[in-house]
Design an enzyme around this catalytic site. Structure first.
Site, short mmCIF file in Angstrom:
data_model
loop_
_atom_site.label_atom_id
_atom_site.label_comp_id
_atom_site.label_asym_id
_atom_site.label_seq_id
_atom_site.Cartn_x
_atom_site.Cartn_y
_atom_site.Cartn_z
N VAL A 24 -74.38 -17.20 14.62
CA VAL A 24 -75.70 -16.98 14.25
C VAL A 24 -76.15 -17.01 13.10
O VAL A 24 -77.53 -16.99 12.79
CB VAL A 24 -76.21 -15.40 14.93
CG1 VAL A 24 -75.87 -15.17 16.44
CG2 VAL A 24 -75.40 -14.09 14.05
N TYR A 66 -73.71 -2.99 3.58
CA TYR A 66 -73.84 -2.98 5.07
C TYR A 66 -75.13 -2.12 5.41
O TYR A 66 -75.79 -2.34 6.30
CB TYR A 66 -72.51 -2.28 5.43
CG TYR A 66 -72.59 -2.17 6.99
CD1 TYR A 66 -72.62 -3.19 7.99
CD2 TYR A 66 -72.55 -0.99 7.69
CE1 TYR A 66 -72.74 -2.95 9.32
CE2 TYR A 66 -72.88 -0.63 9.01
CZ TYR A 66 -72.75 -1.88 9.71
OH TYR A 66 -72.96 -1.48 11.29
N PRO A 77 -76.15 3.12 16.71
CA PRO A 77 -75.32 4.26 16.99
C PRO A 77 -74.49 4.48 15.62
O PRO A 77 -74.62 4.11 14.57
CB PRO A 77 -74.10 3.26 17.58
CG PRO A 77 -74.86 2.09 17.75
CD PRO A 77 -76.09 1.91 17.12
#
Ligand code: NDP
Ligand code: 8X3
Length: 258
Positions: free
Chosen positions: A65, A157, A187
């Site tokens: 991607v 991140y 999550p």
């Protein structure tokens, strides 16, 4: 097999493992037609074999991607029967390392930014125009609690997941006036290949992340994603944050279990 999603085309990125693979299973169980994308085609093939679907029900894409030209040509060259995507699940993503920012590894940074932000943007940019033309669709981005709370060593991140949060909100605003839905599912700790990838294959270190904790499993997240995708058409679930009962924040974790 239920037919709740018959004739619904669902494209899932990062379907070769973890949350993406669990999504493939739950949507397949509802009769959806699946386009599964990831770089490891052999893992996608294994998953496809386990689902026992026909060629009319599943289409596999070996796709990175983060490679914009590849995303462009792959999406633009989907066979006509597969080109009208109803649900895009932007799940492909990864973390690399837990280094202090001032000691960070440039390649780790590039990989996280290129996959988690740019990859998600490329998929969205090439798929959403068709949804707008048809005035129909749903984009579900997988963010993280890391986009809401930064933790030590999480720096880049966490930055990528904060970007996912902003991009999700921006897309929702830009689609106002259409029937297209936009959701972010964010999550906390889920036991998948995630930590193994974060620690570059150091399995012992990855296992320690979940020591003494009952983490979420990929199926828990797929369940919530499926719930978001199956509300009445006028309902948009904007954001869902979910954690294990053993977790209260990115850094507060109960480790008194076995
Ligand atoms: P996994 O490592 O098990 O799965 C990640 C998936 O992303 C794999 O299928 C991998 O496939 C794919 N992927 C990675 N890079 C690329 C790329 N460049 N192009 C295409 N596919 C890619 O981890 P999870 O299932 O846990 O992660 C899924 C998402 O959930 C990620 O966005 C992650 O950030 C997020 N998340 C995870 C949490 C956790 O604790 N596990 C918590 C919160 C969010 P392949 O290598 O074959 O390309
Ligand atoms: C994955 C959850 O807390 O490791 O996004 O960042 S965390």
């Amino acid at each position: 097999m239920s037919q709740l999603m018959q004739d619904t085309i669902v494209l899932i990125t990062g379907a070769s493992s973890g949350i993406g693979a669990a999504c493939a299973k739950i949507f397949a169980g509802a009769g959806a037609k699946l386009i599964l994308a990831a770089r490891r085609l052999e893992k996608l093939q294994k998953l496809a074999d386990s689902l026992h679907l026909t060629d009319e029900q599943i289409y596999l894409l070996k796709l990175d991607v983060s490679d914009r030209l590849s995303v462009e040509s792959t999406i633009n060259n989907l066979p006509p029967a597969w080109s009208k995507i109803d649900i895009l699940i932007n799940n492909a993503g990864l973390s690399r390392g837990l280094d202090k920012l001032y000691q960070g590894d440039f390649q780790d940074w590039e990989e996280m930014i290129d996959t988690n932000i740019k990859g998600l943007l490329y998929m969205t940019r090439y798929i959403v125009p068709g949804m707008v033309e048809r005035n129909h669709g749903h984009i579900i981005n997988i963010g993280s609690i890391a986009g809401h709370q930064t933790y030590p060593g999480g720096n880049v991140y966490c930055g990528t997941k904060a970007a996912v949060k902003s991009i999700t909100q921006g897309l929702k605003q830009d689609l106002l006036g259409t029937a297209i839905r936009v959701t972010s599912v964010d999550p906390g700790m889920v036991e998948t290949e995630f930590s193994e990838v974060r620690f570059h294959g150091d399995i012992a270190r990855a296992k320690k992340v979940y020591q003494g904790v009952k983490p979420l499993v990929a199926e828990d997240i797929a369940d919530v994603i499926f719930f978001c995708a199956t509300r009445s058409p006028h309902v948009n679930i904007n954001e869902v944050i979910l954690m294990p009962v053993d977790q209260a924040s990115a850094t507060l974790v109960n480790r008194t279990g076995n």
